[in-house]
Design a protein around this motif. Structure first.
Motif, mmCIF file in Angstrom:
data_model
loop_
_atom_site.group_PDB
_atom_site.id
_atom_site.type_symbol
_atom_site.label_atom_id
_atom_site.label_comp_id
_atom_site.label_asym_id
_atom_site.label_seq_id
_atom_site.Cartn_x
_atom_site.Cartn_y
_atom_site.Cartn_z
ATOM 1 N N PRO A 99 9.380 -2.789 4.575
ATOM 2 C CA PRO A 99 8.146 -2.541 3.820
ATOM 3 C C PRO A 99 7.261 -1.471 4.464
ATOM 4 O O PRO A 99 6.353 -0.953 3.842
ATOM 5 C CB PRO A 99 7.449 -3.899 3.835
ATOM 6 C CG PRO A 99 7.964 -4.583 5.049
ATOM 7 C CD PRO A 99 9.375 -4.087 5.225
ATOM 8 N N ARG A 100 7.571 -1.120 5.679
ATOM 9 C CA ARG A 100 6.742 -0.151 6.407
ATOM 10 C C ARG A 100 7.256 1.279 6.237
ATOM 11 O O ARG A 100 6.489 2.181 5.954
ATOM 12 C CB ARG A 100 6.736 -0.533 7.880
ATOM 13 C CG ARG A 100 5.787 0.277 8.710
ATOM 14 C CD ARG A 100 4.997 -0.626 9.623
ATOM 15 N NE ARG A 100 3.787 0.059 10.033
ATOM 16 C CZ ARG A 100 3.661 0.655 11.196
ATOM 17 N NH1 ARG A 100 4.632 0.629 12.065
ATOM 18 N NH2 ARG A 100 2.533 1.267 11.487
ATOM 19 N N CYS A 146 9.693 -8.917 2.560
ATOM 20 C CA CYS A 146 9.811 -7.449 2.532
ATOM 21 C C CYS A 146 9.545 -6.865 1.152
ATOM 22 O O CYS A 146 8.920 -5.819 1.036
ATOM 23 C CB CYS A 146 11.190 -7.027 3.028
ATOM 24 S SG CYS A 146 11.445 -7.364 4.782
ATOM 25 N N ASN A 148 8.081 -8.604 -1.706
ATOM 26 C CA ASN A 148 6.874 -9.085 -2.395
ATOM 27 C C ASN A 148 5.668 -9.242 -1.475
ATOM 28 O O ASN A 148 4.576 -9.548 -1.933
ATOM 29 C CB ASN A 148 7.158 -10.442 -3.064
ATOM 30 C CG ASN A 148 8.368 -10.389 -3.961
ATOM 31 O OD1 ASN A 148 8.661 -9.376 -4.577
ATOM 32 N ND2 ASN A 148 9.100 -11.482 -4.029
ATOM 33 N N GLY A 149 5.892 -9.134 -0.154
ATOM 34 C CA GLY A 149 4.800 -9.282 0.799
ATOM 35 C C GLY A 149 4.506 -10.721 1.184
ATOM 36 O O GLY A 149 3.672 -10.958 2.061
ATOM 37 N N GLY A 170 3.763 -14.188 5.101
ATOM 38 C CA GLY A 170 3.535 -12.913 4.439
ATOM 39 C C GLY A 170 3.347 -11.792 5.435
ATOM 40 O O GLY A 170 3.303 -12.006 6.649
ATOM 41 N N LEU A 171 3.196 -10.589 4.907
ATOM 42 C CA LEU A 171 2.980 -9.407 5.736
ATOM 43 C C LEU A 171 1.520 -9.303 6.136
ATOM 44 O O LEU A 171 0.624 -9.595 5.335
ATOM 45 C CB LEU A 171 3.349 -8.138 4.957
ATOM 46 C CG LEU A 171 4.816 -7.884 4.696
ATOM 47 C CD1 LEU A 171 4.977 -6.660 3.809
ATOM 48 C CD2 LEU A 171 5.568 -7.688 5.995
ATOM 49 N N LYS A 175 1.180 -4.152 7.776
ATOM 50 C CA LYS A 175 2.638 -4.254 7.618
ATOM 51 C C LYS A 175 3.394 -4.115 8.950
ATOM 52 O O LYS A 175 4.488 -3.582 9.009
ATOM 53 C CB LYS A 175 3.160 -3.218 6.616
ATOM 54 C CG LYS A 175 2.676 -3.448 5.212
ATOM 55 C CD LYS A 175 3.285 -2.480 4.245
ATOM 56 C CE LYS A 175 2.804 -2.770 2.849
ATOM 57 N NZ LYS A 175 3.345 -1.855 1.874
#
Length: 181
Positions: A99-100, A146, A148-149, A170-171, A175
């Motif tokens: 996700p980053r 990753c 959907n957070g 969650g993130l 992130k």
């Protein structure tokens, strides 16, 4: 008792019964001169003996994340087994998109790491520990974090004093890490 067969699941290719054999797991329709189905899964994959319940999950889910595989040099590693459309089984270390940075999140022995963690020009330090507060994360949970957070379900976690509580994972806003939500 001598003509008994052990059925571990249904063949995702043809719907037949998958039975345990001396060498692995075979669809009942993969026998004889002209077999109607090509499904055969070795009983030992990556120097690791497969359990009947693991094969049953692979047949029904088409993917399963497992530990305890070993290279030819006997170095241990985790991986995701994937049952392909042709009935073959492959190993895949990728479980999600970072996700980053957009790199690949790969399963490791202690954590899920971004494939760009060694890139000098675009180093990414994103990591998700496999064990968070006594809960071993599943491939599905890592994918949800990753993509959907956050996980869709609350997860049972354990405090330092032993008390049990439920939270979603969650993130963090930057992130960089996984937090309890």
């Amino acid at each position: 008792m001598e003509n008994e067969t052990k059925i571990v699941g249904r063949c995702p290719l043809c719907g037949g019964k998958v039975v345990k054999t001396c060498k692995g797991y075979r669809c009942e329709n993969n026998t004889g001169e002209a077999p109607k189905c090509g499904l055969f899964i070795n009983g030992v994959i990556g120097n690791r003996k497969m359990a009947d319940h693991e094969i049953a999950e692979l047949l029904s889910q088409r993917r399963i994340m497992l530990d305890g595989f070993a290279s030819k040099e006997w170095k241990s590693f985790p991986t995701v087994l994937v049952l392909n459309a042709d009935g073959s089984v492959s190993m895949e270390s990728r479980v999600a998109v970072c996700p980053r940075c957009g790199g690949e999140i790969r399963v490791g022995t202690k954590a899920f790491n971004c494939s760009n963690y060694r890139q000098e020009d675009a180093k990414c330090e994103f990591v998700i520990w496999r064990n968070i507060c006594g809960h071993l994360l599943t491939e599905k949970e890592v994918h949800e974090i990753c993509e959907n957070g956050i996980t869709t379900e609350e997860i049972e976690l354990y405090g330092d004093d032993g008390h049990i509580y439920r939270k979603r994972l969650g993130l963090s806003p930057d992130k960089l890490k996984v937090i309890k939500v």
